[in-house]
Design an enzyme around this catalytic site. Structure first.
Site, mmCIF file in Angstrom:
data_model
loop_
_atom_site.group_PDB
_atom_site.id
_atom_site.type_symbol
_atom_site.label_atom_id
_atom_site.label_comp_id
_atom_site.label_asym_id
_atom_site.label_seq_id
_atom_site.Cartn_x
_atom_site.Cartn_y
_atom_site.Cartn_z
ATOM 1 N N GLN B 125 0.850 -1.194 0.000
ATOM 2 C CA GLN B 125 0.000 0.000 0.000
ATOM 3 C C GLN B 125 0.884 1.242 0.000
ATOM 4 O OE1 GLN B 125 -2.118 1.261 3.648
ATOM 5 N NE2 GLN B 125 -3.998 0.880 2.519
ATOM 6 N N SER B 160 4.242 -1.661 4.395
ATOM 7 C CA SER B 160 4.598 -3.035 4.753
ATOM 8 C C SER B 160 4.883 -3.840 3.493
ATOM 9 C CB SER B 160 3.454 -3.694 5.527
ATOM 10 O OG SER B 160 3.233 -3.012 6.736
ATOM 11 N N GLU B 243 -11.528 -2.239 4.569
ATOM 12 C CA GLU B 243 -10.530 -2.637 5.558
ATOM 13 C C GLU B 243 -11.137 -2.653 6.957
ATOM 14 O OE1 GLU B 243 -7.199 0.020 5.836
ATOM 15 O OE2 GLU B 243 -5.918 -1.528 6.681
ATOM 16 N N GLU B 374 -7.699 7.190 17.190
ATOM 17 C CA GLU B 374 -8.280 8.541 17.309
ATOM 18 C C GLU B 374 -9.151 8.847 16.083
ATOM 19 O OE1 GLU B 374 -5.105 7.763 18.129
ATOM 20 O OE2 GLU B 374 -5.543 7.927 20.262
#
Lengths: 342, 390
Positions: B125, B160, B243, B374
Site C-alpha cells: 500500500q 509493509s 478494511e 483517534e
C-alpha cells in the site's frame, strides 16, 4: 447465521418502545418514587395484555411462543426506556411456576393478576433448598405474591405470605423498591437442578439485555447533549475530549448488544456454550451500562449531577440490575472456570 | 436471529477443517525476506490449488463466489493455526483486490485479480507520507501526466512488504490547485519500475516489515489509473471502508485463541508461593474480562457480517470493530506480558514459539495502522452518532 433483528423482531422492539414512552415515561420514576409499587397497577395490567410476561412461553402454556431472542429484544427496550417494575422477576417466575407444576400461578402472573419480586441471595453460591435459609435482598417485593430466587445456587419460588416481616430499606435506585430479610426455613418450591440452571442463564441474558438498553439510552442522551450544548460558541461535541468519550460509549453498546443477542440466540439454538455466552453478556453489558452512565453524567456537567436529569436515574438503575442474576465478580470467576466457547 | 449454520455450511466447515489439517505449512515462516515472500506465495498457491482462494470473490475473477458466511467459516478454522494474520498476501487479498473489483476496468481486473489469487504477486500500500498520516488527503507525492504516462515523484512511508512487493496501490497528487480531496489519483504502481528506492525501517518489534519508498520520476502507464484521474479519494475510501469491515475477522478469531492459550499459560505457571497464576485474583479477573471481551468481539463480527449481507457494505460500524479489536488486543498482550513475568525480558519475535514479548511489542501497531484509534473515534462520533465535525 444472522445476528441482526428480523423485520418482525424490529417491530416488536418499536411497539414496545412506543408503549413504554407513552405509559411508563422516565418522569414516572421520579413521580412515583415514594409509592409502594414502582408501576401503576393499571399499567402493569396493560403490559400483561400485551403478553409481556409470557413472551418466551409456549402457546400451549398460555404464552406468546417466541424465543429468548424476542424476550431479550423486549428487555433491551425496558432498559432503554428505564421502565421500572418487576418485569424480570415476573417473567422468570412464570417459567419457574410452569416447571414446578404451578399452572394457576403461571396463569395469574401472565394475566397481570399478581406479580413476582426478585430475591437476591447475599451469598450467590448458597444452595437454594426447601426449606430456604439465608439473607436476601428483595427487589419490588411490596404487593408481590411470590418471590423468585434464581442464582448459581439454584432457583425457587417462595410465597410472600410465608416470608415473615421484611425490613424496608431506602433503595439507591428510585425505580426499585428494596427490602431485606433473613429466611429461617421458609417453604420453597425448588426447581429441578437442570431447570434451575437454565432459568438462571435466561435471567442472566435478560438482565444483560436491560443493561445493554441502559448503555444505549445514556449513549443517546450524551450524544444529543454533545450536539446541542453550546460552550465557547460551538457545540461541545466538536471537541475530541467529548466526541471520543461518546465514541467509546457507542463501542461499548455495540459490544454489549451484540453479545446479548449472541447469548440469547445460543440458548434458543441449544448450543453447548450457553453458560459461557450468558456470563460474557452479563460482564460486557454491566461494564457498558455503568461506564456509559458515568460518562453521560460527566458529559452533562452540573446538569448531570441533578436528580431532575435522567442521567443519575440510569446510573442507579444500572447498579440495581447489575446486582441481579449474580454480581460481576461471580460471573468473572465462573467464566474463567468454564471450557472455551464452542 | 439465529446462530445456526446450514447443512451445507457444516459440510463446508468439515471440508475446510480436513483440508487445513493436511495442508497448513508445518515448517516455520522464514525471516529472510526473499524466503518469506516465497513462503507466503507458496501458501497462497497451495490454497488456490485446493480451491480455497477467494472464497467470497466472484467466480468471474477466479473466486468461489460463496457468501461471507463461508468466508467466516474459513477464517474461524484457519484461526485455529498459529499462522500470521497479516502476511505479505494481506494487501492483495483483503485490500487491493476488493478495491480493484469495485473500481477497476475490465482489463485491470482480468490482469491483476487472478494473479493475486494464484499467489503469483505481492501487493503493498502506498498511502501514508511523512506529512500525511491521519490527514491522508494532504498527501503530496506528485503525479503529472506526460503523454500516455504518469510521472511520479515524492515519498511514501509505513509501507509493509514494499521490499518484496510487485505492485502497489498508490495515491498521488495530480491536481494541487483544487481542494485537497479532489486532486488525488489512485494508480497501480509496478514496484520494479526504474526510479523507485526502498529503505526498510526497523520497527520497535524488531522485524523490518515496513519501509520508506522514494519515487524519482517513476513513469507509470496511464492505463494503470483506477477510476478517473483526480477521483482517487473516492476509490481510496471504498478500500478503507472495506478494511474496517470484514478484513479483521481472522485477527479476531486468532485473538480468541490467544486468550485461551493465555489461560492455559496461567494454569501451568506458578506464582512464587507455588499456587497456579490463575489463582491470582487480579490476573484471573483480567483473563475473565478478556474472555468476555473476545466473545463480544466475535458477536460484533457476526453482527457486522449480517449487516454486510443485508446492506452490501460494512458501513461506519466497521470502525467499531477495528477500534474494539485493537484495544482488546493491546489489553490481552499486556496481560500476557504480566503473566509470563520475567520470561518476557527475553526478546522473542512474535512468530516464534513463546513469542509473547514480540507479540506484546507488535500490539502497539494495532491502534496506529489502518487508521489510528483517534481517527476511528472521530468516524464513530461523526458518522454513527452525528456529532459535529471539528
Amino acid at each position: 447465521m444472522d445476528l441482526l433483528p428480523s423485520d418482525e423482531q424490529q417491530e416488536i422492539a418499536a411497539a414496545a418502545a412506543a408503549f413504554l414512552a407513552k405509559e411508563l415515561p422516565i418522569d414516572g420514576v421520579r413521580a412515583r418514587r415514594h409509592e409502594k409499587r414502582a408501576v401503576d397497577p393499571e399499567v402493569w395490567a396493560r403490559c400483561a395484555n400485551l403478553g409481556w410476561f409470557g413472551v418466551g412461553v409456549g402457546e400451549a402454556n398460555g404464552g406468546v411462543g417466541y424465543g429468548l431472542v424476542e424476550e431479550a429484544i423486549l428487555f433491551r427496550e425496558i432498559g432503554r426506556g428505564l421502565a421500572p417494575g418487576p418485569f424480570l422477576a415476573t417473567s422468570l417466575a412464570v417459567r419457574a411456576a410452569l416447571q414446578t407444576g404451578r399452572i394457576d400461578l403461571a396463569g395469574a402472573l401472565m394475566a397481570g393478576d399478581c406479580f413476582a419480586a426478585l430475591g437476591l441471595p447475599r451469598d450467590p453460591d448458597a444452595a437454594v433448598e426447601d426449606p430456604l435459609y439465608g439473607a436476601f435482598d428483595l427487589i419490588d417485593d411490596e404487593g408481590a405474591s411470590v418471590l423468585l430466587v434464581a442464582g448459581p445456587g439454584g432457583s425457587a419460588l417462595v410465597d410472600v405470605s410465608a416470608l415473615g416481616p421484611v425490613k424496608r430499606l431506602v433503595a439507591l435506585d428510585p425505580a426499585s423498591r428494596l427490602g431485606r430479610i433473613d429466611l429461617t426455613g421458609a417453604p420453597a418450591t425448588v426447581l429441578p437442578h437442570a431447570d434451575a440452571g437454565a432459568l438462571f442463564e435466561r435471567g442472566t441474558v435478560l438482565a444483560a439485555a436491560i443493561l445493554a438498553g441502559t448503555a444505549e439510552a445514556v449513549r443517546d442522551q450524551a450524544a444529543e447533549h454533545a450536539r446541542t450544548r453550546v460552550q465557547f460558541g460551538r457545540p461541545i461535541g466538536v471537541h475530541q475530549a467529548i466526541k471520543h468519550r461518546c465514541a467509546e460509549m457507542a463501542l461499548r453498546c455495540e459490544a454489549a448488544t451484540s453479545q446479548v443477542f449472541f447469548a440469547a440466540a445460543a440458548i434458543d439454538g441449544d448450543r453447548a456454550d450457553t453458560g459461557f455466552q450468558a456470563s460474557s453478556a452479563k460482564i460486557v453489558a454491566t461494564n457498558a451500562a455503568v461506564d456509559n452512565a458515568r460518562d453521560n453524567i460527566q458529559i452533562h456537567g452540573g446538569q448531570g449531577y441533578t436528580f431532575g436529569n435522567d442521567a443519575n436515574l440510569h446510573l442507579k438503575h444500572a447498579h440495581a440490575v447489575a446486582a441481579t442474576m449474580a454480581p460481576l465478580r461471580w460471573h468473572l470467576a465462573h467464566l474463567l472456570d468454564l471450557v472455551p466457547a464452542e | 436471529m439465529d446462530l445456526d449454520f446450514t447443512d451445507s455450511d457444516r459440510t463446508f466447515r468439515d471440508e475446510v477443517r480436513t483440508w487445513l489439517a493436511e495442508h497448513v505449512p508445518r515448517e516455520g515462516r522464514p525471516t529472510q525476506r526473499a524466503a518469506m515472500r516465497a513462503f507466503d506465495l507458496e501458501w497462497q498457491r497451495t490454497q488456490w490449488d485446493g480451491g480455497w482462494a477467494g472464497i467470497s470473490w466472484p467466480e468471474e475473477y477466479g473466486g468461489r463466489g460463496l457468501s461471507l458466511t463461508e468466508q467466516l467459516i474459513w477464517y474461524e478454522e484457519y484461526g485455529r493455526y498459529d499462522l500470521p494474520d497479516i502476511d505479505a498476501r494481506f494487501v492483495g487479498i483483503s485490500h487491493a483486490g476488493p478495491t480493484l473489483m469495485a473500481r477497476a476496468s475490465d482489463e485491470q481486473k482480468a490482469y491483476h485479480l487472478p494473479r493475486i489469487l494464484k499467489g503469483e504477486v505481492v501487493w503493498c500500500q502506498g498511502f501514508s507520507e511523512p506529512d500525511a498520516g491521519s490527514d491522508l488527503a494532504s498527501l503530496r507525492t506528485r503525479g503529472h501526466v506526460d503523454g500516455d504516462e504518469m510521472v511520479i515523484s515524492g515519498q511514501k512511508i509505513w509501507t509493509s512488504y514494499a521490499d518484496i512487493a510487485d505492485w502497489q496501490e498508490l495515491l498521488v497528487r495530480t491536481d494541487p490547485d483544487v481542494p485537497k480531496h479532489k486532486g488525488i489519483t489512485w494508480i497501480i504502481c509496478d514496484m520494479h519500475s526504474p526510479g523507485i528506492e526502498i529503505r526498510p525501517l526497523e520497527t520497535m518489534e524488531g522485524e523490518s516489515d515496513f519501509c520508506e519508498v522514494f519515487y524519482n520520476d517513476v513513469r507509470l502507464p496511464l492505463a494503470n489509473v483506477v477510476g478517473e484521474i483526480d477521483d482517487g479519494w473516492g476509490v481510496a475510501m471504498s478500500t478503507l471502508a472495506f478494511e474496517r469491515g470484514t478484513a479483521f475477522t481472522l485477527s479476531q478469531v486468532q485473538l480468541s485463541r490467544i486468550v485461551e492459550d493465555l489461560i492455559d499459560e496461567a494454569r501451568d505457571r506458578s506464582a512464587p508461593d507455588g499456587r497456579p497464576l490463575i489463582r491470582d485474583e487480579e490476573l484471573a479477573r483480567r483473563l475473565a474480562t478478556a474472555r468476555a471481551e473476545v466473545a463480544s468481539l466475535r458477536a460484533m463480527t457476526y453482527a457486522a457480517i449480517s449487516r454486510s449481507r443485508r446492506q452490501g457494505s460494512p458501513g461506519p460500524e466497521g470502525s467499531m470493530l477495528k477500534l474494539f479489536f485493537s484495544d482488546a488486543a493491546q489489553r490481552v498482550y499486556r496481560l500476557a506480558f504480566d503473566i509470563v513475568g520475567q520470561d518476557g525480558l527475553e526478546y522473542r519475535s512474535r512468530s516464534s514459539a513463546g513469542g509473547w514479548s514480540g507479540k506484546y511489542l507488535y500490539s502497539f501497531s494495532q491502534s496506529i495502522g489502518g487508521g489510528t484509534s483517534e481517527i476511528q473515534r472521530n468516524i464513530i462520533g461523526e458518522r454513527v452518532l452525528g456529532l459535529p465535525r471539528g
